[in-house]
Structures are given as C-alpha cells and as structure tokens.
Design a protein around this motif. Structure first.
Motif: not given
Lengths: 188, 153
Positions: A16-23, A25-32, A38-44, A107-108
């Motif tokens: 899971l450390a390398a899990q794909d969280f791209s499903e 996602s509408e994130a814009r690439s920064w070409n890094l 990566a789109r995911f749920e979390a607690r802040v 982006l992750m």
C-alpha cells in the motif's frame, strides 16, 4: 498469504505504501520526476503531534506543519507544497481543516533514492461532510494580510521583509556582501 | 499448521487493536548536516539534488523556508531528516529560527522518529552552527537563475 498481506497492510509496511491513488484524481501535472496523481481521504493533523505526541488543540495555530493521516492505511502523508507556484507550503491551506476528515487531490512524490516518501503537493481539499472543493492557493493572500507594509509590485518573495533582511545582511549566496559583489559582477 | 494460524491470528488481532496512528518511539541522535529546502530537493523542480543545496540555492532556500515549505537536515549520511522543531521554536511552517539557518551546516542534538518512510527530527539543541560551507555556486551559479535580480544599469 492473505493473512500475512492483511497484517502487513495494517502495520503500514505493505505494498500500500506504493499504492495507486490516482483514481478520480483531477490533479494537474507539474511535470515532476516522481509525481503521481493522488486523491484520497484523510484526517488533517498537526505533524509534530502525530509524530511525537506534543499536541496543542489548534494544530499549532499556523506555526506548525500540517499532515494528512490517510484513512485507508493510516500512512502519515507530508504535504510539502500547496498549489501555488510561488515557493509556498501547504500548512496555511490545511490549517482550517485541523482535526477534520477530508478528501484531498494533488500529486504524490515517491522517490526513495533521495528519501522522498509520502511527500505531497495538495491542489484541492474538501470536507467529507461537504461537497465544496477548495483550491489550495490561499498562501499569498494570507501573506499579504500579514504583511500590509510590504505591498508593491513583484512577487511576495521579492518583497518579504524577513527574506530581505537576510539578503541585506548576508547576501544572495549567504556568504557575505563581498562574495556576493564578486559573484554578481561575473554572473551578469 | 494450527499453531501458525494461531500465531498469525494473534498478530492480526494485535495489529487491529493497536492504535496505528499513535506516535512512534524516538531515539536520541546527534547529527551534522545542512538545513535544506525539502520541496526543491525532493521534487527536482529546480534541478538535481546537488544543485539545490548550499550557496547556489541559498536565496531559494530562504524563499521556501519563509514560504512555509518544510525544512530538512540533509545529514552527512545522505539521509534527509524532516525538522519539526528547533530548540524551543516549533514554528516549522515558516518560523524565524529555521529561516536564519537556511543552507547552514549545523550539528543538531535531538530526537529521531521514523514513520512511513520518512525521518523526523525534533532538535533539542543546535550544538554547532558552521554557517554555509557548501560553496555550490562555484559549480552551479545560482538556482534558480532568477534568484538574483539583474542589477539595474
């Protein structure tokens, strides 16, 4: 095998450390080099609190870095960057969500060769109990409010009083004004 | 086989019951290295790792530190330690202490925590501050190139 995999997942040492969280996602690439949407749920969370147990009620009130405790695997994701391309971090954008359960999109970075694991650029945030996405780009507005005497033309980093004081005292290279002068004469 | 299942089940039960979001144990450490701008180092947005440390990157390191990007300590061992606190100053999101130490080589005494692939450092004391010792501008000029505004005629 399934049991071992479940244990590994629960212990946070799993694939899971390398899990794909791209499903989704509408994130814009920064070409890094190492970026992945990566789109995911979390607690802040307050990073210092999450790591050491030093936990003020307000996540540090804007002083401390803010993290994302990912819901699916309890991995502590470290947002290093917000969505603005102006040398700005993510804590200002995440602080209003301190303690809340959110969904983030961004982006992750995963580049173990240089130690980058679970490093995140957050582009938008929404509360799980709400529908509205908020773009993570409030840093410059916050800076302007805190530095009313630094108004003027040019980006914030050319006008920031603390940065200006450091450069005035130690130069752009940080090695003193004489070294700066010699370098600048050659550089331009 | 039965014992193996029991063992796995016990471990699984322990894992389920354990507060996985709880803090990890720290260990005392003393380490020497450079206070760096972690975003530029990790992302490569300004160039390779050697170009975004030291004097070449000092101005950008000031911008990023003041901008609230996390700082790290790039240890002599090559590892990056994400700095969460410097002495009494827990202002890791743009604080004055970390700004003053941008690009400096320091020796830090404190507690090391490791979680989810990252090293975290809570510095109790900056034992030594050697200033900027990596004269990377000799090799890279300045990164980014616009760090120093062109002098007016």
């Amino acid at each position: 095998m399934r049991t071992i995999a479940m244990i590994a997942v629960l212990l946070g040492t799993s694939p899971l450390a390398a899990q794909d969280f791209s499903e989704g996602s509408e994130a814009r690439s920064w070409n890094l080099y190492a970026e992945q949407p990566a789109r995911f749920e979390a607690r802040v969370v307050d990073m210092l609190c999450a790591v050491t147990g030093d936990c003020p009620e307000d996540c540090g009130g804007g002083q401390r870095q803010i993290g994302l405790l990912r819901s699916v695997d309890d991995v502590l994701v470290y947002p290093n960057k917000n969505a603005q391309p102006v040398f700005s971090g993510a804590a200002v954008d995440l602080l209003p969500f301190c303690g809340a359960d959110v969904e983030v999109d961004g982006l992750m970075l995963d580049d173990p060769d240089i130690g980058a694991r679970n490093i995140y650029l957050v582009q938008r945030i929404r509360r799980l109990d709400g529908d509205e996405w908020i773009n993570a780009q409030s840093w410059t507005e916050n800076w302007a409010a805190q530095n009313p005497d630094a108004s003027g033309e040019g980006p914030w980093f050319r006008r920031d009083p603390r940065v200006a004081a450091e450069i005035e005292a130690h130069g752009y290279l940080g090695l003193g004004l004489d070294v700066d002068a010699a370098f600048i004469a050659d550089w331009f | 086989m039965h014992l193996k299942r029991m063992g796995a089940g016990a471990v699984l039960a322990a894992a389920v019951c354990a507060p996985l979001s709880a803090q990890v144990a720290g260990e005392r450490i003393q380490i020497t290295g450079e206070i760096i701008d972690t975003w530029c180092y990790f992302s490569g947005v300004m160039g390779g790792p050697e170009a975004v440390v030291g004097s070449a990157h000092h101005t950008c390191a000031l911008w990023c530190s003041a901008g609230g990007i996390p700082v790290g300590l790039l240890g002599d061992d090559g590892e990056v330690y994400m700095v969460l606190k410097l002495g009494d100053d827990d202002a890791s999101a743009g604080g004055d202490t970390q700004l003053r130490l941008a690009s400096h080589q320091i020796t830090a005494d404190g507690m090391l925590y490791q979680r989810d692939g990252l090293n975290y450092l809570v510095v109790s004391e900056v034992v030594a501050d050697d200033g900027i010792v990596n004269l990377s501008h000799d090799d890279f000029g300045v990164t980014p190139g616009f760090a120093i505004p062109e002098p007016k005629e």
